[in-house]
Design an enzyme around this catalytic site. Structure first.
Site, PDB file in Angstrom:
ATOM      1  N   TYR A   1       0.855  -1.183   0.000  1.00 51.45           N
ATOM      2  CA  TYR A   1       0.000   0.000   0.000  1.00 51.45           C
ATOM      3  C   TYR A   1       0.888   1.229   0.000  1.00 51.45           C
ATOM      4  O   TYR A   1       1.793   1.340   0.832  1.00 51.45           O
ATOM      5  CB  TYR A   1      -0.900  -0.009   1.248  1.00 51.45           C
ATOM      6  CG  TYR A   1      -1.861   1.144   1.322  1.00 51.45           C
ATOM      7  CD1 TYR A   1      -2.959   1.201   0.474  1.00 51.45           C
ATOM      8  CD2 TYR A   1      -1.678   2.173   2.238  1.00 51.45           C
ATOM      9  CE1 TYR A   1      -3.857   2.266   0.541  1.00 51.45           C
ATOM     10  CE2 TYR A   1      -2.575   3.238   2.307  1.00 51.45           C
ATOM     11  CZ  TYR A   1      -3.654   3.275   1.453  1.00 51.45           C
ATOM     12  OH  TYR A   1      -4.539   4.324   1.521  1.00 51.45           O
TER      13      TYR A   1
ATOM     14  N   ASP B   1       9.180   2.623  -0.001  1.00 49.39           N
ATOM     15  CA  ASP B   1       8.126   3.273   0.761  1.00 49.39           C
ATOM     16  C   ASP B   1       8.339   2.900   2.226  1.00 49.39           C
ATOM     17  O   ASP B   1       7.951   1.817   2.664  1.00 49.39           O
ATOM     18  CB  ASP B   1       6.750   2.808   0.263  1.00 49.39           C
ATOM     19  CG  ASP B   1       5.611   3.487   1.013  1.00 49.39           C
ATOM     20  OD1 ASP B   1       5.851   3.984   2.138  1.00 49.39           O
ATOM     21  OD2 ASP B   1       4.492   3.524   0.483  1.00 49.39           O
TER      22      ASP B   1
ATOM     23  N   LYS C   1       4.265   9.296   8.787  1.00 48.25           N
ATOM     24  CA  LYS C   1       4.048   8.800  10.149  1.00 48.25           C
ATOM     25  C   LYS C   1       5.059   9.347  11.159  1.00 48.25           C
ATOM     26  O   LYS C   1       4.916  10.478  11.605  1.00 48.25           O
ATOM     27  CB  LYS C   1       4.007   7.273  10.141  1.00 48.25           C
ATOM     28  CG  LYS C   1       2.890   6.749   9.201  1.00 48.25           C
ATOM     29  CD  LYS C   1       2.452   5.376   9.494  1.00 48.25           C
ATOM     30  CE  LYS C   1       1.555   4.775   8.439  1.00 48.25           C
ATOM     31  NZ  LYS C   1       0.127   4.926   8.655  1.00 48.25           N
TER      32      LYS C   1
HETATM   33  N1  HOZ Z   1      -4.095   3.262   5.866  1.00 52.01           N
HETATM   34  C1  HOZ Z   1      -3.978   3.103   7.278  1.00 52.01           C
HETATM   35  C2  HOZ Z   1      -3.662   1.705   7.653  1.00 52.01           C
HETATM   36  N2  HOZ Z   1      -2.589   1.105   6.962  1.00 52.01           N
HETATM   37  C3  HOZ Z   1      -5.229   3.520   7.983  1.00 52.01           C
HETATM   38  C4  HOZ Z   1      -5.207   4.947   8.295  1.00 52.01           C
HETATM   39  C5  HOZ Z   1      -6.298   5.399   9.255  1.00 52.01           C
HETATM   40  O1  HOZ Z   1      -7.420   4.923   9.162  1.00 52.01           O
HETATM   41  O2  HOZ Z   1      -6.023   6.218  10.101  1.00 52.01           O
END
Ligand code: HOZ
Length: 433
Positions: free
Chosen positions: A145, A240, A268
């Site tokens: 992802y 990534d 993050k």
């Molecule tokens: N894409 C995030 C998990 N891999 C979720 C982000 C969120 O819902 O805060």
């Protein structure tokens, strides 16, 4: 656990204004058969909901909070910074200070551009790769992802897996056609794509430690193999490290495995819990970015002073002892999960890396997207609900990582394993019907 009456009321109201009641799909708890809890506050390793329940948190905002929720030093630094202004739309010294800090930790980041999310970082890094190579195609891995840019929503991981739309409607066919899919930990699948698309591939983008199908570590030689293939075929290697950066080690996965990518995406932890992303890498590539070069990318809140302050605070506290302790806690959690699953006779494979852990409800090793997808998401849902009612807040999806932080203690992990023993018995009971 008290009945989440207030959360349910708030969720009903939120659904009247926010699609699905949330601003990011996984938060809706849909794939674990529950209704989301609304958060009142986070403190240390604890999440407090609006009904007065307190949980040991293993989502930790999906990774940024390596130092826990709202550490006092950070809130002090943010309060001071806010008094000086919350956004300038003009350069401040905090931006190059954080950039220099990132480069000191990750020397491949010769130049850094700050943005506001990991999604922006990945989209922009690929734009640079395409401009630099004058090629259009990219290779990504099934289940990895890289945010929700069009080019990446092709067999994407994270919420895209559990919500049944790994390749989202709305992504133009022409865009998706330039995204070629390989299998994580399978170098042969990558080389076949290079051979079939000679001189067309701009970049290979990879999560060096996969974290969006649950945690999957790179097999020995996989990352070096990607480096070699990219060099051989004239493509760029893009790491990534939005999740793995500063979490696998202070130098990220690239420092740990000794691989130098051409470009890196971060997010993050570099924002210390505020919205930040960054991309960067080789100076000759990054000098293509406007205004140094012609590749356009901009943002009103890029380099935001509060986000830069939080990032500096977080990165300045990445001590070796932190990683030692996180590795110890994650090993304790992983072996605890494995043991209670065995005792309850529930088939579970536990993957762990650094401070990331995933218990997969399957009897087969999980090494890529297909093997992750063999995990029993329904069983995970039973486990999730069993944990929640016992005061533990796990990720609301089988295909996400559990995040530990400096605020978690041995006692927290021991309590989590006790709760897991009971939740595993729930899973075993549910399987018997
Ligand atoms: N894409 C995030 C998990 N891999 C979720 C982000 C969120 O819902 O805060």
């Amino acid at each position: 656990m008290k009945r989440p009456v207030q959360s349910q009321k708030l969720f009903a109201r939120a659904q009247q204004i926010l699609p699905g009641g949330v601003d990011s799909p996984v938060r809706a708890f849909k794939s674990v058969g529950a209704s989301p809890l609304f958060v009142k506050k986070g403190a240390g390793a604890r999440l407090h909901d609006v009904d007065g329940n307190v949980f040991i948190d293993y989502v930790m905002s999906w990774g940024p909070l390596i130092h826990g929720h709202a550490p006092a030093g950070l809130t002090r630094a943010l309060t001071s910074a806010a008094k000086l202004g919350t956004s300038f739309g003009a350069p401040s010294p905090l931006e190059h200070q954080l950039g220099e800090r990132v480069r000191a930790l990750m020397p491949s980041m010769e130049r850094v551009r700050f943005v506001s999310s990991g999604t922006e970082a990945a989209m922009s890094a690929i734009r640079v790769a395409r401009a630099a190579t004058k090629r259009d195609r990219i290779i990504k891995f099934e289940g990895c992802y890289h945010g929700h840019g069009d080019a990446f929503l092709v067999k994407a991981g994270s919420g895209a897996l559990t919500y049944g739309v790994p390749t989202s409607p709305g992504v133009p066919k022409a865009v998706a056609a330039d995204t070629l899919l390989a299998i994580y930990n399978d170098l042969g699948s990558v080389e076949r794509l290079f051979k079939a698309n000679r001189k067309a591939i701009a970049a290979v983008i990879v999560e060096p430690i996969a974290g969006n199908i649950g945690v999957v570590a790179p097999a020995p030689g996989f990352l070096q193999g990607l480096r070699d293939l990219c060099t051989k075929y004239g493509a760029l290697l893009v790491f990534d490290e939005v999740i793995s950066g500063f979490r696998a080690s202070a130098g990220g996965a690239q420092g740990l495995f000794g691989i130098t990518p051409d470009l890196t995406c971060l997010g993050k932890i570099i924002g210390g819990g505020l919205p930040v992303g960054a991309y960067g890498g080789r100076a000759d590539l990054m000098e293509l970015v406007s205004p140094a070069g012609p590749v356009y990318q901009a943002g009103t809140l890029s380099g935001n002073p509060l986000a830069m302050t939080a990032g500096l605070w977080a990165l300045n506290r990445l001590k070796p002892s932190l990683y030692g302790n996180l590795a110890y806690l994650s090993a304790m959690l992983a072996s605890g999960f494995a043991e209670v699953a065995r005792e309850a006779k529930v088939a579970v494979q536990v993957n762990a890396f650094g401070s990331l852990v995933t218990p997969f409800f399957t009897n087969q090793p999980v090494t890529d997207c297909a093997s992750a997808m063999r995990a029993d998401a329904k069983a995970y849902g039973v486990f999730f609900r069993g944990m929640l009612k016992r005061g533990i807040y796990p990720p609301p999806s089988q295909f996400e990582a559990w995040f530990l932080s400096a605020a978690h203690t041995d006692q927290d992990v021991a309590d989590t394993i006790d709760a897991a023993a009971a939740a595993m018995r729930d899973v075993a009971r549910a399987a018997r019907g």
